[in-house]
Design a protein around this motif. Sequence first.
Motif, short mmCIF file in Angstrom:
data_model
loop_
_atom_site.label_atom_id
_atom_site.label_comp_id
_atom_site.label_asym_id
_atom_site.label_seq_id
_atom_site.Cartn_x
_atom_site.Cartn_y
_atom_site.Cartn_z
N UNK A 101 0.84 -1.25 -0.11
CA UNK A 101 0.04 -0.04 -0.02
C UNK A 101 0.80 1.34 -0.10
N UNK A 102 2.07 1.15 0.46
CA UNK A 102 2.91 2.33 0.44
C UNK A 102 3.44 2.51 -1.03
N UNK A 103 3.50 1.42 -1.79
CA UNK A 103 3.95 1.43 -3.24
C UNK A 103 2.88 2.18 -4.04
N UNK A 123 -3.69 -2.33 4.34
CA UNK A 123 -2.59 -1.48 4.82
C UNK A 123 -3.09 -0.45 5.95
N UNK A 124 -2.16 0.27 6.33
CA UNK A 124 -2.30 1.04 7.61
C UNK A 124 -3.62 2.22 7.32
N UNK A 125 -3.43 2.76 5.88
CA UNK A 125 -4.25 3.98 5.99
C UNK A 125 -4.72 4.01 4.15
N UNK A 166 -4.41 -3.53 11.98
CA UNK A 166 -6.01 -3.42 12.10
C UNK A 166 -6.58 -2.41 11.20
N UNK A 167 -7.66 -2.57 10.84
CA UNK A 167 -8.18 -1.45 10.08
C UNK A 167 -8.67 -0.41 10.79
N UNK A 221 -9.10 8.49 9.43
CA UNK A 221 -8.74 9.21 8.07
C UNK A 221 -10.02 8.77 7.10
N UNK A 222 -10.67 7.62 7.05
CA UNK A 222 -11.63 7.42 6.38
C UNK A 222 -12.73 8.31 6.43
N UNK A 223 -13.02 8.73 7.85
CA UNK A 223 -13.97 9.63 8.12
C UNK A 223 -13.94 11.18 7.79
#
Length: 282
Positions: A128-130, A146-148, A168-169, A175-177
């Motif tokens: 996910x960093x990639x 991934x983290x975020x 963990x999600x 961030x999602x909110x």
Amino acid sequence: FSLQPSSIGSNTNNVQIIASSSSSSDQQQLPLPQSAPVILLAHGYLGSRFDLSHMGEALASQGFLVLSPEYPESLAASYDATSSATAIDPTGKPIDRTIITNTLLQHLTNDWNVRPTSYGILGHSLGCGTVDRTGDASWTRVCIAGGYPSLRGPNCLFIGSINDGAVSASRAAGVLREYDFDSLDEGAVRSRSYGKLMRRSALIFGNSNTDGNYNDAPNHISFLTEGTNDAMVEFLSPLLPVARVLGIPVLDFDKYQVSRDSGVTGEVVVPLVVDYFMQMMM
């Protein structure tokens, strides 16, 4: 479609495309298309180019050209990631994900004469960093376990699980909110009744559980292909009971040894990923 850094060349002799409908005993090599929507798969730490092959095959069957490179952290890597990549980068920089990705994309257009009509990238865990570092704001991105989520452009699908023991999600909830990701209902995703997907969407497995029991939700590696996970569990099986007793993190291979849920997880996640890329890129 997969490519190891050691096989990069100025022609397509080392590139093999296998028709997804062909059996292993009757595979046929196909020519590269002149133009196509292109999706890059980015495996996670200690993963391999085969980790996301089930998603790559499903995407390829819908007309995407899918690239799955081997990155330095892979257990299956065919090169020394600490040495200079003079064959790839004349400056002699150590091989890293950026060099491999950029070189692959350059050969795709400059040497193999493929004209991408759009770009997408899908990553798992470290991948996910990639996802976040590759391409510009026009790319469509999918981040799994991934983290975020990636905020680099308007198109991002984030998939995670409350039962993920490695990442963990719940870490991504704020961030999602804040960035108005549309929260997909797990039931609607399972029945594929979600219809038009928002540019920024998120599916968190286990969010709908009201009794606080998330053990049936996917773990960190449930999102990978079944064959890869089963092979790794077999390889690690002597160590997993000890790691479980001592509380040593093993990227959820100990959980997967019990759950064996790659197949059922893929039945839910793969159609969602394919639908998202098709809606955003075609």
